[in-house]
Write a protein that holds these residues in place. Structure first.
Motif, PDB file in Angstrom:
ATOM      1  N   GLY A 274      11.763   0.788   0.159  1.00  0.00           N
ATOM      2  CA  GLY A 274      10.824   1.302   0.809  1.00  0.00           C
ATOM      3  C   GLY A 274      10.554   2.374  -0.049  1.00  0.00           C
ATOM      4  N   ALA A 275      11.019   3.081  -0.817  1.00  0.00           N
ATOM      5  CA  ALA A 275      10.762   4.230  -1.482  1.00  0.00           C
ATOM      6  C   ALA A 275       9.731   3.833  -2.547  1.00  0.00           C
ATOM      7  N   VAL A 276       9.852   2.849  -3.270  1.00  0.00           N
ATOM      8  CA  VAL A 276       8.684   2.146  -4.166  1.00  0.00           C
ATOM      9  C   VAL A 276       7.425   1.989  -3.266  1.00  0.00           C
ATOM     10  N   ALA A 277       7.737   1.284  -2.137  1.00  0.00           N
ATOM     11  CA  ALA A 277       6.303   0.840  -1.258  1.00  0.00           C
ATOM     12  C   ALA A 277       5.508   2.171  -0.837  1.00  0.00           C
ATOM     13  N   ALA A 278       6.389   3.083  -0.354  1.00  0.00           N
ATOM     14  CA  ALA A 278       5.958   4.467   0.093  1.00  0.00           C
ATOM     15  C   ALA A 278       5.172   5.291  -1.091  1.00  0.00           C
ATOM     16  N   GLN A 279       5.790   5.204  -2.256  1.00  0.00           N
ATOM     17  CA  GLN A 279       5.259   5.895  -3.542  1.00  0.00           C
ATOM     18  C   GLN A 279       3.877   5.314  -3.896  1.00  0.00           C
ATOM     19  N   ALA A 280       3.847   3.988  -3.747  1.00  0.00           N
ATOM     20  CA  ALA A 280       2.691   2.760  -4.119  1.00  0.00           C
ATOM     21  C   ALA A 280       1.587   3.382  -3.214  1.00  0.00           C
ATOM     22  N   SER A 281       1.979   3.462  -1.843  1.00  0.00           N
ATOM     23  CA  SER A 281       0.974   3.860  -0.821  1.00  0.00           C
ATOM     24  C   SER A 281       0.342   5.234  -1.101  1.00  0.00           C
ATOM     25  N   TYR A 282       1.075   6.092  -1.523  1.00  0.00           N
ATOM     26  CA  TYR A 282       0.816   7.498  -1.813  1.00  0.00           C
ATOM     27  C   TYR A 282      -0.034   7.662  -3.102  1.00  0.00           C
ATOM     28  N   CYS A 283       0.429   6.839  -4.016  1.00  0.00           N
ATOM     29  CA  CYS A 283      -0.708   6.804  -5.162  1.00  0.00           C
ATOM     30  C   CYS A 283      -1.905   5.856  -5.151  1.00  0.00           C
ATOM     31  N   GLY A 284      -1.955   5.076  -4.150  1.00  0.00           N
ATOM     32  CA  GLY A 284      -2.982   4.252  -4.009  1.00  0.00           C
ATOM     33  C   GLY A 284      -2.862   3.095  -5.089  1.00  0.00           C
ATOM     34  N   VAL A 285      -1.598   2.471  -5.253  1.00  0.00           N
ATOM     35  CA  VAL A 285      -1.223   1.319  -6.000  1.00  0.00           C
ATOM     36  C   VAL A 285      -0.956   0.265  -5.105  1.00  0.00           C
ATOM     37  N   ALA A 286      -1.609  -1.055  -5.453  1.00  0.00           N
ATOM     38  CA  ALA A 286      -1.295  -2.102  -4.407  1.00  0.00           C
ATOM     39  C   ALA A 286       0.049  -2.636  -4.808  1.00  0.00           C
ATOM     40  N   PRO A 288       1.955  -5.101  -2.728  1.00  0.00           N
ATOM     41  CA  PRO A 288       2.093  -5.940  -1.247  1.00  0.00           C
ATOM     42  C   PRO A 288       3.405  -6.557  -1.452  1.00  0.00           C
ATOM     43  N   VAL A 289       4.007  -7.035  -2.524  1.00  0.00           N
ATOM     44  CA  VAL A 289       5.270  -7.810  -2.311  1.00  0.00           C
ATOM     45  C   VAL A 289       6.368  -6.820  -2.003  1.00  0.00           C
ATOM     46  N   THR A 290       6.327  -5.797  -2.718  1.00  0.00           N
ATOM     47  CA  THR A 290       7.381  -4.939  -2.273  1.00  0.00           C
ATOM     48  C   THR A 290       7.386  -4.382  -0.918  1.00  0.00           C
TER      49      THR A 290
END
Ligand code: NAD
Length: 307
Positions: A274-286, A288-290
């Motif tokens: 969840g932390a990787v997914a949240a950081q991805a969303s924060y940084c605008g990085v796709a 989707p699998v995570t």
């Protein structure tokens, strides 16, 4: 030094035994009645490559102890960090430091609710440990610890803690770029743990299934991209090699999230996948699998613990 180890599970007891043997005064803070009972009655057993040792150490919930400690070593799972440290507030003085080398993200922020960031030491360890039964920890190999101040500065305190760990046989390195190690291990764990916990596959079974391999590497690559977007200079090739190494050398291993799910315990989802997914969303990085795996794990976690 007088040190409270918060979370006397696999890693907490490994560190406790080693630090106690090297002359530190150790207080074990734990909430599991099985663990408190076993260690309270029979002492702590540590089995490692050198054989077996037994340690008689105080163990109990936080309210068993009085008087401030020099340091806290936090070894709960990530989702328990904040409450566990808060329960130890009466042990925290103006000079008390806290060390977290737990996996994942968010532990420093959780500890910061009770203790100033300038007294928090963060890092990463690749020491392996697992509980065979309450009161008995197995240490199948060796490892190292890399630490730096969460506030980003060098201090005398860092030197003292690093020397203390190394003297206890827990080799510790001071590393101003420790976030690289934290993120490389986060990427590894997000990939291996998430896949294993959702599919029930061991490391070797994941290695043998092309679909599982593809998903492991998809999560790994997403996590590495997020790290890069955060400005953390992870070594993608080294991280891929560590997965291939595990695929070859740790085949029977069940990653900890799978072990927790099978035992009906909560999984470290929010601090890892969840932390990787949240950081991805924060940084605008796709990623989707995570993000999909984080949701699947949350569903499974609810099912496991409500059944
Ligand atoms: P564990 O589940 O064996 O131990 C955690 C302990 O914390 C449990 O005994 C639990 O009862 C206790 N706990 C929960 N809430 C508490 C509270 N409020 N107060 C006091 N104790 C509480 O976990 P572990 O394998 O020792 O892992 C600890 C951390 O270290 C995790 O972040 C994990 O990812 C990380 N880590 C584990 C390994 C390993 O090989 N086991 C290696 C490196 C890092």
């Amino acid at each position: 030094m007088r040190i409270a180890i918060i979370g006397a599970g696999a890693m907490g007891t490994l560190f406790a035994g080693r630090l106690a043997d090297s002359g530190q005064e150790i207080l074990l803070v734990e909430v599991s009645l099985a663990q408190i009972d076993a260690i309270g009655k029979h002492g702590l057993r540590i089995s490692d490559e050198a054989g077996e040792t037994r340690h008689i150490l105080p163990i109990g919930t936080a309210d068993r102890y009085v008087g401030v400690v020099d340091g806290l070593v936090v070894f709960t799972k990530g989702m328990h960090t904040r409450a566990a440290v808060e329960a130890c507030r009466h042990l925290i003085g103006t000079e008390t430091w806290a060390l977290t080398v737990q996996n994942g993200l968010g532990n420093v922020e959780a500890i910061e609710a009770s203790i100033g960031r300038d007294r928090i030491i963060m890092g990463m360890t690749n020491w392996p440990a697992s509980l065979v039964e309450p009161g008995h920890v197995q240490v199948p190999g060796t490892g190292e610890i890399r630490i730096w101040s969460a506030a980003g500065m060098h201090s005398q305190r860092l030197d003292t803690i690093s020397e203390m760990l190394s003297q206890a046989g827990l080799r510790c390195v001071l590393d101003p770029r420790v976030e690289i190690s934290i993120w490389e291990k986060l990427a590894f764990n997000a990939a291996m743990n998430s896949l294993a916990a959702v599919t029930n596959l061991t490391v070797g079974q994941m290695a043998d299934r092309p679909e599982a391999r593809a998903l492991v590497f998809a999560i790994l690559e997403e996590a590495l991209l997020v790290a890069k977007a955060r400005g953390i200079d992870v070594d993608a090739e080294r991280t891929r090699r560590s997965v291939e190494f595990a695929f070859t050398h740790h085949r029977p291993h069940k990653p900890s999230m799978l072990q927790d799910r099978l035992a009906g315990r909560a999984m470290e989802i929010d601090t890892i996948t969840g932390a990787v997914a949240a950081q991805a969303s924060y940084c605008g990085v796709a990623a989707p699998v995570t993000a999909t795996f984080a949701r699947l794990l949350t569903l499974l976690d609810g099912d496991t613990r409500h059944s």
